[in-house]
Design an enzyme around this catalytic site. Structure first.
Site, short mmCIF file in Angstrom:
data_model
loop_
_atom_site.label_atom_id
_atom_site.label_comp_id
_atom_site.label_asym_id
_atom_site.label_seq_id
_atom_site.Cartn_x
_atom_site.Cartn_y
_atom_site.Cartn_z
N THR A 216 101.43 36.78 1.57
CA THR A 216 102.65 36.85 0.79
C THR A 216 102.79 38.22 0.10
O THR A 216 101.78 38.89 -0.12
CB THR A 216 102.55 35.73 -0.28
OG1 THR A 216 102.56 34.51 0.41
CG2 THR A 216 103.66 35.77 -1.30
N ARG A 244 108.06 22.14 4.31
CA ARG A 244 107.14 22.31 3.16
C ARG A 244 107.59 23.50 2.30
O ARG A 244 107.96 24.55 2.81
CB ARG A 244 105.71 22.54 3.68
CG ARG A 244 104.68 22.85 2.59
CD ARG A 244 104.43 24.34 2.47
NE ARG A 244 103.26 24.64 1.64
CZ ARG A 244 102.95 25.87 1.23
NH1 ARG A 244 103.71 26.90 1.55
NH2 ARG A 244 101.89 26.07 0.49
N GLY A 246 106.28 26.01 -0.84
CA GLY A 246 105.09 26.39 -1.60
C GLY A 246 105.42 26.81 -3.03
O GLY A 246 106.49 26.48 -3.56
N ASP A 247 104.53 27.55 -3.63
CA ASP A 247 104.70 27.98 -5.02
C ASP A 247 105.63 29.18 -5.16
O ASP A 247 106.22 29.40 -6.22
CB ASP A 247 103.34 28.34 -5.64
CG ASP A 247 102.69 29.50 -4.89
OD1 ASP A 247 102.62 29.42 -3.63
OD2 ASP A 247 102.25 30.46 -5.53
N THR A 267 99.83 34.78 -5.38
CA THR A 267 99.63 34.57 -3.94
C THR A 267 98.39 33.71 -3.74
O THR A 267 97.39 33.90 -4.43
CB THR A 267 99.50 35.90 -3.18
OG1 THR A 267 99.29 35.59 -1.79
CG2 THR A 267 98.36 36.77 -3.67
N GLY A 270 99.44 27.56 -2.07
CA GLY A 270 100.55 27.19 -2.93
C GLY A 270 100.44 25.85 -3.62
O GLY A 270 100.86 25.70 -4.77
N1 ASP Z 1 101.52 31.03 -1.90
C1 ASP Z 1 102.09 31.01 -0.58
C2 ASP Z 1 102.42 29.58 -0.21
O1 ASP Z 1 101.65 28.70 -0.50
C3 ASP Z 1 101.17 31.58 0.46
C4 ASP Z 1 100.52 32.88 0.12
O2 ASP Z 1 100.58 33.33 -1.01
O3 ASP Z 1 99.97 33.50 1.02
O4 ASP Z 1 103.41 29.37 0.42
#
Ligand code: ASP
Length: 351
Positions: A216, A244, A246-247, A267, A270
């Site tokens: 990310t 889905r 994520g965060d 990052t 998530g």
């Molecule tokens: N945090 C991101 C997610 O879970 C993935 C990442 O940070 O690489 O979608």
């Protein structure tokens, strides 16, 4: 200490203050604060390009140089904007568009694939002065999701748009629309095949891949007016179930900014960042418990998140220009630029 932009000068000034009478002291204190904010001495930006099992020697020297060059280019772009008096929001979006357009990172071009072979992109942005925020989840045709998140913030009454509605809003706003095939990269496609093989137990590398690589991108900046902003953009996690979220597009989990405390982009895995409400937790520790950015960030990432079993890290900058970048993985693509334009980029834990 890693990446202090503004605190050394403040400590020196504090030392001299004790010898002065109260009025002079008050004058100096106010003057100093004015100077800090109005003359714009403390400004800077910090960014990340993902965290995970990034080991020294796990990539070629040539690839490593490409990562360093791209992170440097994004930081330079952010710095140029800030130096001219541009806003932290512009610096964050300017830097993130560069990273989204690079196939090296899991955001925009180069995003990872879902379990059905699609790319579904998430992004968010927040402004510390107004606490305004914008975010998008599961978009499929928007070249730069961070620009769409900003449009949601600035040109809609909403905070978070998802799926077809978000793609449709992007078209209405005149953002650049691409065919979903634009996001395809061979590397990410192969990553999906590997993840599928792992699921079915046909991958001899599986035991080595305990810790997934993330990718990310995110940035946090302080501008010359003392305004903070943060943004995050991602394709999510390889082989995620379609739909889905994520965060990264969730304000308070993957992104947060408040002029009273700091600006943060996260990052990592998530699901854990959502449950730990990582970004807001760091800001809240500063606001309600008076912790420094460094203390708050380390507490949430190295204590709380780690105890829950979550992996990843954050980058953050506070209202005085101090930066923090704790992570609990082997590496995190990261870098920062200080008010003098000095750029530092790191990848590994010991770099
Ligand atoms: N945090 C991101 C997610 O879970 C993935 C990442 O940070 O690489 O979608």
């Amino acid at each position: 200490m890693e990446g202090i932009i503004g605190s050394e000068k403040m400590i020196k000034n504090r030392g001299r203050l004790f010898a002065l009478p109260l009025t002079a002291l008050l004058f100096l204190f106010c003057g100093f604060r004015e100077q800090t904010l109005q003359a714009g001495e403390n400004f800077g930006m910090v960014l990340h390009g993902g965290a995970g099992a990034i080991r020294k020697g796990s990539m070629t020297g040539e690839l490593e140089s490409r990562y360093r060059a791209k992170l440097t280019q994004a930081l330079q772009n952010g710095y140029d904007i800030l130096k001219k008096g541009g806003s932290s929001l512009d610096a964050v979006t300017g830097a993130l568009v560069i990273l989204e357009d690079s196939p090296l990172f899991n955001a925009g071009k180069g995003a990872v694939f879902t379990n059905t072979g699609s790319n579904e992109l998430d992004a968010s942005i927040m402004e510390g002065r107004t606490l305004q925020a914008g975010a998008v989840a599961g978009v499929k045709t928007v070249k730069n999701p961070i620009l769409l998140a900003r449009k949601v913030m600035e040109s809609s009454p909403h905070v978070l748009l998802s799926g077809d509605g978000a793609d449709s809003f992007a078209r209405d706003q005149g953002l650049e629309i691409v065919d979903p095939g634009y996001f395809y990269t061979e590397k990410r496609w192969k990553d999906l095949q590997k993840a599928r093989a792992r699921e079915t137990g046909n991958d001899s590398e599986a035991p080595l891949e305990k810790e997934k690589k993330h990718g990310t991108v995110g940035a946090a900046a302080l501008d010359r007016k003392g305004n903070l902003a943060a943004g995050t953009s991602t394709g999510g996690m390889t082989n995620k179930r379609f739909g889905r979220i994520g965060d990264s597009p969730l304000i308070g989990a993957g992104t947060y900014a408040d002029n009273d405390t700091c600006a943060i982009s996260a990052t990592g895995h998530g699901e854990y960042f959502i449950r730990a409400v990582v970004a807001h937790d760091i800001s809240a520790l500063m606001q309600y418990k008076g912790l420094s950015l460094q203390e708050a960030a380390r507490k949430v990432i190295l204590d709380k998140l780690t105890a829950m079993g979550g992996t990843g890290g954050i980058v953050a900058i506070d209202k005085d220009g101090n930066v923090a970048m704790p992570f609990n993985t082997e590496g995190m693509y990261r870098g920062w630029v200080d008010r003098k334009g000095k750029i530092t980029v790191k990848i590994y834990r010991k770099d």
